[in-house]
Write an enzyme that holds these catalytic residues in place. Structure first.
Site, PDB file in Angstrom:
ATOM      1  N   GLY A 164     -12.052  11.776  -3.481  1.00 57.40           N
ATOM      2  CA  GLY A 164     -11.716  10.892  -4.076  1.00 57.40           C
ATOM      3  C   GLY A 164     -13.202  10.136  -3.507  1.00 57.40           C
ATOM      4  O   GLY A 164     -13.759   9.580  -3.319  1.00 57.40           O
ATOM      5  N   CYS A 198      -4.255  14.642 -35.574  1.00 61.30           N
ATOM      6  CA  CYS A 198      -5.720  14.941 -36.385  1.00 61.30           C
ATOM      7  C   CYS A 198      -5.366  15.294 -37.989  1.00 61.30           C
ATOM      8  O   CYS A 198      -4.492  16.075 -38.449  1.00 61.30           O
ATOM      9  CB  CYS A 198      -5.815  16.199 -35.159  1.00 61.30           C
ATOM     10  N   CYS A 204      -6.278  19.950 -38.300  1.00 63.37           N
ATOM     11  CA  CYS A 204      -5.789  20.142 -37.865  1.00 63.37           C
ATOM     12  C   CYS A 204      -3.655  20.193 -37.617  1.00 63.37           C
ATOM     13  O   CYS A 204      -3.316  20.951 -37.159  1.00 63.37           O
ATOM     14  CB  CYS A 204      -6.553  20.671 -36.226  1.00 63.37           C
ATOM     15  N   CYS A 255      -9.806  15.094 -33.625  1.00 60.98           N
ATOM     16  CA  CYS A 255      -9.179  16.170 -32.375  1.00 60.98           C
ATOM     17  C   CYS A 255     -10.900  15.325 -31.840  1.00 60.98           C
ATOM     18  O   CYS A 255     -12.056  15.996 -31.909  1.00 60.98           O
ATOM     19  CB  CYS A 255      -9.583  17.237 -32.557  1.00 60.98           C
ATOM     20  N   CYS A 308      -9.635  21.823 -32.066  1.00 60.71           N
ATOM     21  CA  CYS A 308      -9.462  21.389 -32.824  1.00 60.71           C
ATOM     22  C   CYS A 308      -9.613  22.729 -34.115  1.00 60.71           C
ATOM     23  O   CYS A 308      -8.724  23.454 -34.765  1.00 60.71           O
ATOM     24  CB  CYS A 308     -10.401  20.521 -33.407  1.00 60.71           C
TER      25      CYS A 308
END
Lengths: 191, 286
Positions: free
Chosen positions: B29, B237, B240, B262, B268
């Site tokens: 980080g 979606c 899909c 998606c 997808c």
């Protein structure tokens, strides 16, 4: 094999061998306790293949290297200078130091970084007699649950981890094997 | 192919980047400064990610690039071509087959594995930058672990909007020490930041590299009474039918018709190939 000279023992194909070597070094630093194969360089005695390959991969004219104890020979100095152009330095200025645990001496002599720039710390390459996933118990970033590694000196490394986010980072090398211990790892002596 | 050094960058530059990556992994980080190079693409097009990828790739890798989840947008296509030309690596659009994935603003839907590496393109690496413009001050704030200002910002969100309205680049606390900008990924992706793969972040213009090792604790900042929520559009979606993936809203015409798809095109596609169908699947099947 031909005789080792300062001109031999570097990477044959630097971009590719350095890339593979770095991936091994990065993997062990990201996953403390893991042991990987690391080769490509053929450094002069007494440096191990793994330690020599790390130096070839990470050192250049921008870095200062401390050769501790028996590693500080004419052959090693000439080899390192020819292949990397790294400057030799005493422990307190070193970016990288290499030697056995005993030769490296007190950790206190090595840089730990500053509060605002903890990255300005030394990386120690510790030559070991063997590397095994036994002994001290490790926890922290990069470790799922716990891991184990035979560390040379648990109290000194615990003291280093207590400095977090400051502290030194370690590679442990043995032959063509490498493991690592970043300062972020918490260490307990283990059963 | 032989006109370039492997992966474009010269070896000394790669060593400098590699040293920064190792220190970044040792202090998860924390933003490590590095001497970012001019790349043959403008800043803002992933120069940081490209440099990190160049220092990480080996000739054995299979490389995938996504831009907002999609493999077929300009940024993704041009970076993929760049490494095909300069590193000669295999490329793929399938998340499962990739060993190194460079991403702009998304984490793939498929769970990443131990042997994968994900490289994020980061525009502004400093999470405190819009609260405190001076680098000297933000560096001091990180060194003192002084993150009160970030909580004030999230609190002001609540007082103005009734909820934490920050929806992307949502700040996280890494390994209980550093507050980090996860790059502008939607906050839907934040829970995935604790993953099995190695995560590397590169900011070219801002010259910073940072990292999150696998299995590292990553906590999205929040309040006890306003806990963090990973949100997405409340639809399946339309192609899909997936209900668990992050969606893009696409305007279809000027009569207000729209569809949700998606954002992860590979996810997808693989679902549609497995026979899943969404609301608009038929007329869109090419």
């Amino acid at each position: 094999m031909s005789v080792q000279t300062q001109f031999s023992g570097g990477f044959q194909n630097a971009p590719v061998q350095a890339a593979h070597a770095f991936r091994a070094a990065m993997t062990v630093m990201a996953r403390p306790g893991e042991i990987r194969e690391l080769n490509g360089g053929q450094p002069p005695e007494p440096l191990s293949v793994a330690a020599g390959t790390l130096l070839l991969t990470l050192c250049d004219p921008d870095t200062k290297v401390h050769l501790a104890g028996a590693t500080n020979t004419d052959a090693v100095r000439e080899w390192l200078t020819f292949h990397t152009g790294a400057h030799l330095a005493q422990a307190p200025e070193a970016d990288f130091a290499v030697g056995t645990w005993a030769e490296l001496g007190s950790l206190r002599t090595y840089r730990i970084g500053t509060a605002e720039y903890p990255d300005r710390s030394a990386t120690l390459i510790v030559e070991c007699d063997d590397l095994q996933q036994t002994g001290a118990e490790l926890r922290g970033p990069g470790i799922k649950g716990t891991a184990r590694l035979n560390l040379p000196d648990v109290p000194a490394l615990q003291a280093n981890a207590a400095l977090y986010p400051l502290g030194r980072d370690f590679f442990f090398t043995c032959g063509d094997q490498v493991a690592a211990l970043p300062r972020s790892t918490q260490i307990s002596a283990g059963a | 192919m032989n006109e370039y050094n492997f992966a474009y960058l010269d070896e000394q530059t790669k060593r400098m980047i590699r040293r920064a990556i190792l220190k970044g992994l040792a202090v998860p980080g924390y933003q490590v400064p590095f001497a970012s190079r001019e790349m043959p693409m403008p800043y803002g097009w992933g120069t940081g990610g490209v440099q990190v990828s160049a220092a990480t790739l080996t000739p054995d890798d299979t490389f995938k690039v996504i831009d907002q989840g999609a493999d077929d947008t300009t940024n993704a296509v041009s970076i993929r071509k760049f490494f095909e030309n300069t590193a000669g690596v295999e490329t793929t659009e399938e998340t499962e087959k990739a060993t190194v994935i460079q991403t702009r603003h998304r984490i793939p839907e498929a769970k990443l594995r131990e042997d994968q590496i994900i490289v994020y393109q980061v525009p502004i690496p400093e999470p405190l930058r819009f609260l405190e413009p001076r680098e000297t001050e933000t560096r001091k704030m990180h060194s003192l672990e002084e993150y009160g200002l970030m909580h004030v910002k999230l609190y002001e969100d609540i007082s103005q909007h009734g909820a934490i309205s920050t929806s992307y680049a949502y700040p996280v606390m890494v390994s209980d020490r550093y507050v980090m900008d996860p790059s502008p990924i939607p906050k839907f992706d934040n829970p995935k930041l604790e993953m099995d793969a190695i995560q590397l972040f590169g900011a070219g213009r801002e010259q910073r590299i940072y990292a999150v090792p696998p299995h590292t604790k990553v906590v999205s900042l929040d309040f006890e009474d306003y806990p963090f929520e990973a949100t997405k559009a409340d639809h399946p979606c339309d192609l899909c039918g997936a209900e668990d993936s992050y969606l893009d809203e696409v305007i279809m015409d000027d009569a207000g018709n729209r569809m949700f798809v998606c954002s992860d095109t590979d996810y997808c596609r693989s679902r549609r190939e497995a026979g899943h169908k969404g609301r608009l699947a038929e007329e869109n099947a090419a």
